[in-house]
Structures are given as structure tokens and as C-alpha cells.
Design a protein around this motif. Structure first.
Motif, mmCIF file in Angstrom:
data_model
loop_
_atom_site.group_PDB
_atom_site.id
_atom_site.type_symbol
_atom_site.label_atom_id
_atom_site.label_comp_id
_atom_site.label_asym_id
_atom_site.label_seq_id
_atom_site.Cartn_x
_atom_site.Cartn_y
_atom_site.Cartn_z
ATOM 1 N N ARG A 118 0.844 27.701 23.369
ATOM 2 C CA ARG A 118 1.298 27.461 24.752
ATOM 3 C C ARG A 118 1.016 28.683 25.624
ATOM 4 O O ARG A 118 0.547 28.560 26.746
ATOM 5 C CB ARG A 118 2.795 27.115 24.750
ATOM 6 C CG ARG A 118 3.405 26.996 26.113
ATOM 7 C CD ARG A 118 3.027 25.702 26.804
ATOM 8 N NE ARG A 118 3.668 25.661 28.107
ATOM 9 C CZ ARG A 118 3.050 25.362 29.228
ATOM 10 N NH1 ARG A 118 1.789 25.004 29.219
ATOM 11 N NH2 ARG A 118 3.684 25.371 30.370
ATOM 12 N N LEU B 112 8.355 32.716 27.162
ATOM 13 C CA LEU B 112 7.844 32.407 25.823
ATOM 14 C C LEU B 112 7.789 33.654 24.945
ATOM 15 O O LEU B 112 8.127 33.605 23.760
ATOM 16 C CB LEU B 112 6.462 31.761 25.930
ATOM 17 C CG LEU B 112 6.452 30.333 26.479
ATOM 18 C CD1 LEU B 112 5.035 29.914 26.845
ATOM 19 C CD2 LEU B 112 7.068 29.378 25.484
ATOM 20 N N VAL C 161 9.851 34.178 21.347
ATOM 21 C CA VAL C 161 9.261 34.607 20.079
ATOM 22 C C VAL C 161 9.928 35.898 19.608
ATOM 23 O O VAL C 161 10.291 36.031 18.434
ATOM 24 C CB VAL C 161 7.729 34.806 20.242
ATOM 25 C CG1 VAL C 161 7.137 35.502 19.016
ATOM 26 C CG2 VAL C 161 7.037 33.482 20.495
ATOM 27 N N GLU D 171 7.062 26.897 14.854
ATOM 28 C CA GLU D 171 7.462 27.210 16.218
ATOM 29 C C GLU D 171 6.588 28.320 16.802
ATOM 30 O O GLU D 171 6.220 28.254 17.978
ATOM 31 C CB GLU D 171 8.928 27.647 16.259
ATOM 32 C CG GLU D 171 9.915 26.551 15.988
ATOM 33 C CD GLU D 171 11.348 27.070 16.015
ATOM 34 O OE1 GLU D 171 11.591 28.196 15.527
ATOM 35 O OE2 GLU D 171 12.191 26.363 16.541
ATOM 36 N N ASP D 172 6.284 29.324 15.979
ATOM 37 C CA ASP D 172 5.472 30.432 16.469
ATOM 38 C C ASP D 172 4.097 29.952 16.908
ATOM 39 O O ASP D 172 3.615 30.330 17.983
ATOM 40 C CB ASP D 172 5.315 31.516 15.397
ATOM 41 C CG ASP D 172 6.600 32.243 15.106
ATOM 42 O OD1 ASP D 172 7.466 32.307 16.006
ATOM 43 O OD2 ASP D 172 6.752 32.740 13.979
ATOM 44 N N ASP E 252 4.344 28.147 20.220
ATOM 45 C CA ASP E 252 4.593 29.057 21.338
ATOM 46 C C ASP E 252 3.359 29.899 21.670
ATOM 47 O O ASP E 252 3.042 30.113 22.846
ATOM 48 C CB ASP E 252 5.785 29.973 21.043
ATOM 49 C CG ASP E 252 7.109 29.231 21.059
ATOM 50 O OD1 ASP E 252 7.166 28.139 21.662
ATOM 51 O OD2 ASP E 252 8.075 29.744 20.479
#
Length: 124
Positions: free
Chosen positions: A8, A45, A49, A1-2, A5
Motif C-alpha cells: 500500500r 502506514l 508498521v 499485514e506487513d 502495508d
């Protein structure tokens, strides 16, 4: 996921900077509005995080969480700089500064400025 993100965030930042360059070259307020909106996505975002690592930082490697959070913070700060560029471009094009609009009705400065830009559009 990190990783997703952070990629992105880097992609959004890259587009913000490209939009700032194009908006300055063409006096394009639509791109300025896009930059102001993209800054909200950068904030979202970064917060995602941050919350992920504050709520469940891996106990085996907490230093990794610190590095990821600092990377997200640095990218978000880059977005803030791109937003500042957009505000300066707006001032150059319109003669008005987003920073000097009063908070008389509870809307954020950014929202009031977006409304101001929409009202200036010829098709509005």
C-alpha cells in the motif's frame, strides 16, 4: 499485514510521484493537494508498521522486524520527498510557499496551506 502495508505504501508513493509530474506539467493545484494528503497516509502506514513491530517483534527473528521497519521508513521518506516536490510546485504556480505560513491559529502548516489553496479556487 506487513506485506499489505508495504505494498500500500509503495502504491501511494507511486501515485504521489505521478501526481507531482502531472501537477508540474499542468500547474494543477488539485493534484498538489492530493499529494499533501497522501503524505499523511504514508505517515499513518509507517506508524502502523512501526507500532506493530515495537509492540510484538517476533522473538525468533528480530532482524526481520528491523528490515520491515526500515523498508517502511524508506517508503515514508520517499513520500516526504514527493511532498517537498508538491510544495515546490505550489510555490512555482502560486508564488507562495507553504513553509512560510505562520502558525497563528494552531493549525498545522499543511492544513493552513490546504485552506489557502481552497480559498484560491475559482469555485470556492
Amino acid at each position: 499485514e506487513d506485506m499489505s502495508d508495504l505494498v500500500r505504501m509503495a502504491t501511494v508513493l507511486e501515485q504521489m510521484i505521478a501526481d507531482a509530474q502531472t501537477s508540474l506539467a499542468n500547474s494543477d493545484l488539485d493534484l498538489v493537494v492530493r499529494i499533501l494528503r497522501a503524505d499523511s497516509e504514508m505517515d499513518r502506514l509507517r506508524n502502523l508498521v512501526l507500532m506493530r513491530h515495537l509492540e510484538g517483534a517476533p522473538e525468533s527473528a528480530p532482524q526481520d522486524s528491523i528490515h520491515v521497519v526500515f523498508m517502511a521508513q524508506a517508503l515514508e521518506r520517499g513520500g516526504d520527498h514527493a511532498k517537498n516536490l508538491a510544495e515546490t510546485i505550489c510555490q512555482l504556480v502560486t508564488g507562495k510557499s507553504v513553509r512560510h505560513i505562520s502558525h497563528h491559529d494552531g493549525r498545522s502548516v499543511e492544513q493552513m496551506y490546504l485552506d489557502f489553496l481552497r480559498a484560491r479556487r475559482p469555485d470556492a
